[in-house]
Design a protein around this motif. Structure first.
Motif, PDB file in Angstrom:
ATOM      1  N   ILE A  76       0.829  -1.207   0.000  1.00 35.56           N
ATOM      2  CA  ILE A  76       0.000   0.000   0.000  1.00 35.56           C
ATOM      3  C   ILE A  76       0.867   1.262   0.000  1.00 35.56           C
ATOM      4  O   ILE A  76       0.607   2.208  -0.758  1.00 35.56           O
ATOM      5  CB  ILE A  76      -0.939  -0.008   1.222  1.00 35.56           C
ATOM      6  CG1 ILE A  76      -1.947  -1.156   1.102  1.00 35.56           C
ATOM      7  CG2 ILE A  76      -1.668   1.335   1.362  1.00 35.56           C
ATOM      8  CD1 ILE A  76      -2.796  -1.370   2.338  1.00 35.56           C
ATOM      9  N   GLU A  77       1.918   1.290   0.806  1.00 34.93           N
ATOM     10  CA  GLU A  77       2.729   2.506   0.899  1.00 34.93           C
ATOM     11  C   GLU A  77       3.667   2.666  -0.292  1.00 34.93           C
ATOM     12  O   GLU A  77       3.959   3.783  -0.710  1.00 34.93           O
ATOM     13  CB  GLU A  77       3.509   2.541   2.212  1.00 34.93           C
ATOM     14  CG  GLU A  77       4.444   1.393   2.455  1.00 34.93           C
ATOM     15  CD  GLU A  77       5.069   1.440   3.835  1.00 34.93           C
ATOM     16  OE1 GLU A  77       4.836   2.416   4.563  1.00 34.93           O
ATOM     17  OE2 GLU A  77       5.796   0.486   4.191  1.00 34.93           O
ATOM     18  N   GLY A  78       4.143   1.582  -0.876  1.00 37.80           N
ATOM     19  CA  GLY A  78       5.005   1.682  -2.038  1.00 37.80           C
ATOM     20  C   GLY A  78       6.452   1.942  -1.680  1.00 37.80           C
ATOM     21  O   GLY A  78       6.781   2.372  -0.564  1.00 37.80           O
ATOM     22  N   ALA A  79       7.352   1.692  -2.640  1.00 36.62           N
ATOM     23  CA  ALA A  79       8.791   1.771  -2.399  1.00 36.62           C
ATOM     24  C   ALA A  79       9.230   3.169  -1.995  1.00 36.62           C
ATOM     25  O   ALA A  79      10.139   3.334  -1.172  1.00 36.62           O
ATOM     26  CB  ALA A  79       9.544   1.322  -3.645  1.00 36.62           C
ATOM     27  N   ALA A  80       8.592   4.203  -2.544  1.00 36.03           N
ATOM     28  CA  ALA A  80       8.988   5.584  -2.244  1.00 36.03           C
ATOM     29  C   ALA A  80       8.763   5.942  -0.781  1.00 36.03           C
ATOM     30  O   ALA A  80       9.401   6.866  -0.257  1.00 36.03           O
ATOM     31  CB  ALA A  80       8.223   6.551  -3.145  1.00 36.03           C
ATOM     32  N   LEU A  81       7.882   5.212  -0.116  1.00 32.38           N
ATOM     33  CA  LEU A  81       7.566   5.510   1.286  1.00 32.38           C
ATOM     34  C   LEU A  81       8.068   4.406   2.220  1.00 32.38           C
ATOM     35  O   LEU A  81       7.644   4.333   3.367  1.00 32.38           O
ATOM     36  CB  LEU A  81       6.063   5.713   1.459  1.00 32.38           C
ATOM     37  CG  LEU A  81       5.451   6.891   0.675  1.00 32.38           C
ATOM     38  CD1 LEU A  81       3.938   6.891   0.803  1.00 32.38           C
ATOM     39  CD2 LEU A  81       6.045   8.210   1.148  1.00 32.38           C
ATOM     40  N   GLY A  82       8.946   3.544   1.716  1.00 29.27           N
ATOM     41  CA  GLY A  82       9.515   2.502   2.564  1.00 29.27           C
ATOM     42  C   GLY A  82       8.947   1.125   2.347  1.00 29.27           C
ATOM     43  O   GLY A  82       9.359   0.162   3.009  1.00 29.27           O
ATOM     44  N   GLY A  83       7.989   0.989   1.426  1.00 32.99           N
ATOM     45  CA  GLY A  83       7.384  -0.305   1.149  1.00 32.99           C
ATOM     46  C   GLY A  83       7.955  -0.942  -0.104  1.00 32.99           C
ATOM     47  O   GLY A  83       9.151  -0.857  -0.366  1.00 32.99           O
ATOM     48  N   VAL A  84       7.086  -1.550  -0.898  1.00 34.99           N
ATOM     49  CA  VAL A  84       7.509  -2.185  -2.142  1.00 34.99           C
ATOM     50  C   VAL A  84       6.558  -1.793  -3.266  1.00 34.99           C
ATOM     51  O   VAL A  84       5.396  -1.465  -3.032  1.00 34.99           O
ATOM     52  CB  VAL A  84       7.537  -3.731  -2.009  1.00 34.99           C
ATOM     53  CG1 VAL A  84       8.535  -4.175  -0.963  1.00 34.99           C
ATOM     54  CG2 VAL A  84       6.152  -4.269  -1.690  1.00 34.99           C
ATOM     55  N   GLY A  85       7.076  -1.812  -4.474  1.00 32.00           N
ATOM     56  CA  GLY A  85       6.243  -1.554  -5.634  1.00 32.00           C
ATOM     57  C   GLY A  85       5.795  -0.113  -5.754  1.00 32.00           C
ATOM     58  O   GLY A  85       6.302   0.785  -5.072  1.00 32.00           O
TER      59      GLY A  85
END
Length: 499
Positions: A97-106
């Motif tokens: 949900i958060e994505g790579a730019a925010l520390g997650g993935v994708g």
């Protein structure tokens, strides 16, 4: 004098009771009253709200019932039962949900994606006034996952609860409202006031879950393997569901697609396996019924609340069902192998975060009335004529008995009684047989018709096989040789739409 005094005393008692019920009707605006299902605050033993005066509960009972209703509402809307340990802790869904730019993935999940592809809803009442104004004037970036996180942090995404460390999302959980609430779109499409009990017919559960970075725990529990091939199979099953559908038996019987009488996977006209998912059911208007979901013999809403909270939401609670230990005499194998892999037959957690909340949740759900049809959505004169067809020539009321609009008593029927056939032309017992039926024939539950207009977007019957009410009526007209004329069919449709 004694007789007159006795009458006066009886009148006083009746007046007190009526007064209490009138008060209760006022405080529970969206509720139907179930007589003595409440417990006083702090009472660990659910039961009569005034055990010493149940014949004249009065205002004290009304207050206790109202409190129980509000407690159930909070559980329904916001309680994860600790399931963030699964969705966030094991599957790592929050990272997608958060994505790579925010520390997650994708790429992350933007509000635009959440509202459209995923079918999630936003509670406008949870949005501060300034944010509402910014949304109206296009000053909010709906393509940014950061905006999604901000909405989750506000508890504005219906059925989704985030767990944060500062502004960083460290886990995610889900609540009952994810599937069984929607919004009225009063602010914008997908953004509005909550409608509890309404199925979210746009929710693509399978797509959302398929985004999880770590599906290995799910593959292991469902299929008994967590290698890439097993994970790929789980993803294919999840992506076959589509908006408004969910398979609540996948993780007990490990059957991902529809099967024929011999257990072979059915292939649809598109060349793909036919999905085993069923339409997300409504959670309103069930007071007075026996079974409440599509498949008979599981249990009513009391059972399903425990089943879903523990086995589908993956909350940290206790659950018993020895029927999951059943060995199929035809194959000499467990009917529910995935349930046994997950110890669902005797599930235990310490502490138990589910069981103590079931009474309030039960009361709240049974208090949700079916919504009335919008003004102008049906022809009143035709509906009046259609009611005569419904109760007469059409024979509909033989099962959809007024005023419950379902069978009184055992509200289930075999697929053969309903003339249901699969794509191979066989009597379609697939979904009916998934229930723990023992030596009984598998059955499908007679759905109550009240509020049908609000849960018909994805078709009719458990799998949406009939796209319109006209298709349903034509099916039964042929099945039972009713001989309905085109006008009678049209009038019958208007009556059903008026429910």
């Amino acid at each position: 004098m004694r007789s007159r005094a006795s009458r006066v005393a009886r009148f006083a008692v009746i007046s007190a009771l009526v007064g209490g019920l009138v008060l209760l009707g006022g405080v529970i605006a969206n509720g139907s009253v179930s007589a003595f299902s409440a417990a006083k605050s702090g009472d660990d033993n659910p039961g009569a709200c005034q055990s010493q005066a149940v014949d004249a509960p009065g205002q004290g009972c009304a207050k206790a019932l109202n409190q129980l209703f509000r407690e159930g509402e909070q559980v329904f809307r916001f309680d994860t039962f600790g399931d963030e340990d699964f969705w966030g802790g094991q599957l790592q869904l929050h990272k997608a949900i958060e994505g790579a730019a925010l520390g997650g993935v994708g790429p992350g999940v933007s509000p635009k994606t959440a509202l459209t592809a995923a079918g999630l809803k936003v509670d406008v009442n949870a949005l501060p006034g300034k944010l509402q104004a910014d949304l109206k004037h296009g000053r909010v970036d709906l393509d940014s996952p950061a905006t999604t996180l901000a909405l989750i942090k506000l508890n504005a995404v219906v059925g989704v609860k985030g767990f944060f460390s500062g502004d960083s999302l460290r886990s995610i959980g889900i609540t009952c409202a994810l599937c069984h609430s929607t919004v009225n779109d009063s602010f914008a499409p997908g953004i509005g006031k909550r409608l509890d009990g309404w199925p979210n017919q746009d929710l693509n559960v399978g797509l959302i879950v398929s985004l999880a970075p770590n599906l290995a725990p799910m593959a292991q529990q469902v299929l008994g393997a967590n290698d890439p091939a097993a994970i790929d199979t789980v993803k294919k099953v999840l992506l076959s569901w589509g908006p408004g559908f969910y398979d609540a038996e996948l993780n007990i019987d490990a059957i991902g697609f529809k099967q024929d009488a011999e257990g072979n996977t059915l292939i649809g006209p598109d060349g793909k396996p036919e999905s085993a998912a069923t339409r997300i059911p409504g959670a309103y208007g069930h007071l007075g019924e026996n079974f409440h979901t599509w498949t008979g013999y599981f249990g009513n809403v009391t059972y399903w609340n425990a089943y879903v909270a523990n086995l589908q939401m993956h909350g940290n609670g206790n659950f018993n069902d020895k029927r999951f230990e059943f060995i199929d005499p035809k194959t000499d194998k467990p009917k529910y192998p995935a349930a046994l892999r997950g110890s669902f037959n005797k599930l235990r957690h310490n502490p138990d975060q589910v069981t103590g909340k079931l009474a309030a949740l039960h009361y709240y759900q049974l208090s949700l009335k079916a919504p009335t049809p919008p003004a102008g959505s049906f022809d009143r004169a035709a509906a009046k004529r259609g009611e005569e067809v419904f109760n007469g020539k059409g024979g509909c009321s033989g099962c959809h008995m007024p005023p419950l609009a379902t069978d009184a008593g055992f509200n289930s029927h075999t697929p053969e009684e309903l003339c249901l056939k699969n794509s191979k032309g066989e009597i379609d017992t697939f979904q009916a047989d998934r229930g723990p039926r023992g030596l009984n024939p598998g059955v499908l539950v007679t759905p109550q018709l009240s509020g049908l207009w609000s849960r018909s977007k994805r078709g009719f019957f458990h799998d949406g096989r009939f796209r319109t009410l006209g298709d349903v009526i034509n099916h039964y007209n042929a099945c039972f040789n009713l001989g309905l004329s085109p006008d009678e069919k049209s009038d019958l449709i208007q009556f059903i739409k008026s429910r």
